[in-house]
Design a protein around this motif. Structure first.
Motif, PDB file in Angstrom:
ATOM      1  N   ARG A   1      14.391  10.216  -4.394  1.00  0.00           N
ATOM      2  CA  ARG A   1      14.243  11.183  -3.314  1.00  0.00           C
ATOM      3  C   ARG A   1      13.081  12.102  -3.627  1.00  0.00           C
ATOM      4  NH1 ARG A   1      19.308  15.260  -1.855  1.00  0.00           N
ATOM      5  NH2 ARG A   1      18.123  16.837  -0.708  1.00  0.00           N
ATOM      6  N   ASP A   2      12.259  12.366  -2.620  1.00  0.00           N
ATOM      7  CA  ASP A   2      11.170  13.336  -2.714  1.00  0.00           C
ATOM      8  C   ASP A   2      11.572  14.535  -1.866  1.00  0.00           C
ATOM      9  OD1 ASP A   2       8.859  14.866  -2.427  1.00  0.00           O
ATOM     10  OD2 ASP A   2       7.551  13.119  -2.495  1.00  0.00           O
ATOM     11  N   ASN A   3      12.041  15.572  -2.522  1.00  0.00           N
ATOM     12  CA  ASN A   3      12.559  16.728  -1.776  1.00  0.00           C
ATOM     13  C   ASN A   3      11.472  17.424  -0.963  1.00  0.00           C
ATOM     14  OD1 ASN A   3      15.205  16.437  -2.713  1.00  0.00           O
ATOM     15  ND2 ASN A   3      14.753  17.566  -4.577  1.00  0.00           N
ATOM     16  N   ALA A   4      10.262  17.434  -1.467  1.00  0.00           N
ATOM     17  CA  ALA A   4       9.171  18.107  -0.749  1.00  0.00           C
ATOM     18  C   ALA A   4       8.865  17.418   0.574  1.00  0.00           C
ATOM     19  CB  ALA A   4       7.929  18.146  -1.623  1.00  0.00           C
ATOM     20  N   LYS A   5       9.118  16.117   0.614  1.00  0.00           N
ATOM     21  CA  LYS A   5       8.827  15.335   1.825  1.00  0.00           C
ATOM     22  C   LYS A   5      10.091  14.994   2.602  1.00  0.00           C
ATOM     23  CE  LYS A   5       4.714  13.119  -0.123  1.00  0.00           C
ATOM     24  NZ  LYS A   5       4.062  11.815  -0.440  1.00  0.00           N
ATOM     25  N   ASN A   6      11.244  15.411   2.090  1.00  0.00           N
ATOM     26  CA  ASN A   6      12.522  15.040   2.722  1.00  0.00           C
ATOM     27  C   ASN A   6      12.595  13.534   2.949  1.00  0.00           C
ATOM     28  OD1 ASN A   6      13.689  17.621   2.858  1.00  0.00           O
ATOM     29  ND2 ASN A   6      12.629  18.081   4.777  1.00  0.00           N
ATOM     30  N   THR A   7      12.195  12.808   1.961  1.00  0.00           N
ATOM     31  CA  THR A   7      12.128  11.356   2.064  1.00  0.00           C
ATOM     32  C   THR A   7      12.921  10.711   0.932  1.00  0.00           C
ATOM     33  OG1 THR A   7       9.955  11.438   3.123  1.00  0.00           O
ATOM     34  CG2 THR A   7      10.602   9.353   2.122  1.00  0.00           C
ATOM     35  N   MET A   8      13.609   9.657   1.303  1.00  0.00           N
ATOM     36  CA  MET A   8      14.401   8.899   0.347  1.00  0.00           C
ATOM     37  C   MET A   8      13.846   7.483   0.263  1.00  0.00           C
ATOM     38  SD  MET A   8      18.476   7.976   0.695  1.00  0.00           S
ATOM     39  CE  MET A   8      18.261   7.436   2.381  1.00  0.00           C
ATOM     40  N   TYR A   9      13.956   6.901  -0.915  1.00  0.00           N
ATOM     41  CA  TYR A   9      13.448   5.556  -1.133  1.00  0.00           C
ATOM     42  C   TYR A   9      14.550   4.683  -1.735  1.00  0.00           C
ATOM     43  CZ  TYR A   9       9.117   8.207  -0.842  1.00  0.00           C
ATOM     44  OH  TYR A   9       8.119   9.047  -0.427  1.00  0.00           O
ATOM     45  N   LEU A  10      14.420   3.392  -1.474  1.00  0.00           N
ATOM     46  CA  LEU A  10      15.279   2.416  -2.131  1.00  0.00           C
ATOM     47  C   LEU A  10      14.388   1.295  -2.649  1.00  0.00           C
ATOM     48  CD1 LEU A  10      18.255   1.698  -2.810  1.00  0.00           C
ATOM     49  CD2 LEU A  10      18.216   0.217  -0.779  1.00  0.00           C
ATOM     50  N   GLN A  11      14.214   1.259  -3.945  1.00  0.00           N
ATOM     51  CA  GLN A  11      13.465   0.183  -4.578  1.00  0.00           C
ATOM     52  C   GLN A  11      14.427  -0.963  -4.848  1.00  0.00           C
ATOM     53  OE1 GLN A  11      10.088  -0.079  -5.297  1.00  0.00           O
ATOM     54  NE2 GLN A  11      10.616  -2.182  -5.840  1.00  0.00           N
ATOM     55  N   MET A  12      14.142  -2.102  -4.255  1.00  0.00           N
ATOM     56  CA  MET A  12      15.020  -3.261  -4.388  1.00  0.00           C
ATOM     57  C   MET A  12      14.294  -4.357  -5.143  1.00  0.00           C
ATOM     58  SD  MET A  12      16.731  -3.295  -0.573  1.00  0.00           S
ATOM     59  CE  MET A  12      15.191  -3.744   0.236  1.00  0.00           C
ATOM     60  N   ASN A  13      14.780  -4.688  -6.309  1.00  0.00           N
ATOM     61  CA  ASN A  13      14.197  -5.728  -7.145  1.00  0.00           C
ATOM     62  C   ASN A  13      15.177  -6.887  -7.295  1.00  0.00           C
ATOM     63  OD1 ASN A  13      11.941  -4.030  -7.608  1.00  0.00           O
ATOM     64  ND2 ASN A  13      12.969  -3.089  -9.364  1.00  0.00           N
ATOM     65  N   SER A  14      14.652  -8.007  -7.738  1.00  0.00           N
ATOM     66  CA  SER A  14      15.480  -9.198  -7.960  1.00  0.00           C
ATOM     67  C   SER A  14      16.381  -9.477  -6.769  1.00  0.00           C
ATOM     68  CB  SER A  14      16.334  -9.015  -9.231  1.00  0.00           C
ATOM     69  OG  SER A  14      15.526  -8.757 -10.350  1.00  0.00           O
TER      70      SER A  14
END
Length: 120
Positions: free
Chosen positions: A70-83
């Motif tokens: 999560r990037d609080n400054a950008k109010n953005t969440m990420y999901l890195q999906m591997n394998s």
């Protein structure tokens, strides 16, 4: 009052990687919860991963392969999906629980969904 925009889905071969993003905008005073859910055809929507100030959680099926941030400054969440596996194929939705003002309760906001398709 809060809008969510998801991006990053697509078609990938088994074993590959994708990164999903969920950007929140609008009137945001506080975000209490951010999470990724997924729903495959014929299945119920399930929680994949979540993140709060207390930490993150993962479904057993994705532990060690997916990473939420999560990037609080950008109010953005990420999901890195591997394998990625065939069984990861689903529509992925983000959920944000946010309050727009200090004096209001939180509301649930859902993203529009993004398709992730894993091929063999």
């Amino acid at each position: 009052q809060v809008q969510l925009v998801e991006s990053g889905g697509g078609l990938v071969q088994a074993g590959g990687s994708l990164r999903l993003s969920c950007a929140a905008s609008g009137t945001i005073f506080r975000i209490d919860f951010m999470g990724w859910y997924r729903q495959a055809p014929g299945n119920q929507r399930e929680l994949v991963a979540s993140i709060t100030t207390g930490g993150s959680t993962y479904a057993d099926s994705v532990k060690g392969r997916f990473s939420i941030s999560r990037d609080n400054a950008k109010n953005t969440m990420y999901l890195q999906m591997n394998s990625l596996k065939l069984e990861d194929t689903a529509v992925y939705y983000c959920l944000v629980k946010a309050a727009s003002y200090s004096y209001t309760n939180q509301n649930n906001y859902w993203g529009q969904g993004t398709q992730v398709t894993v091929s063999s």
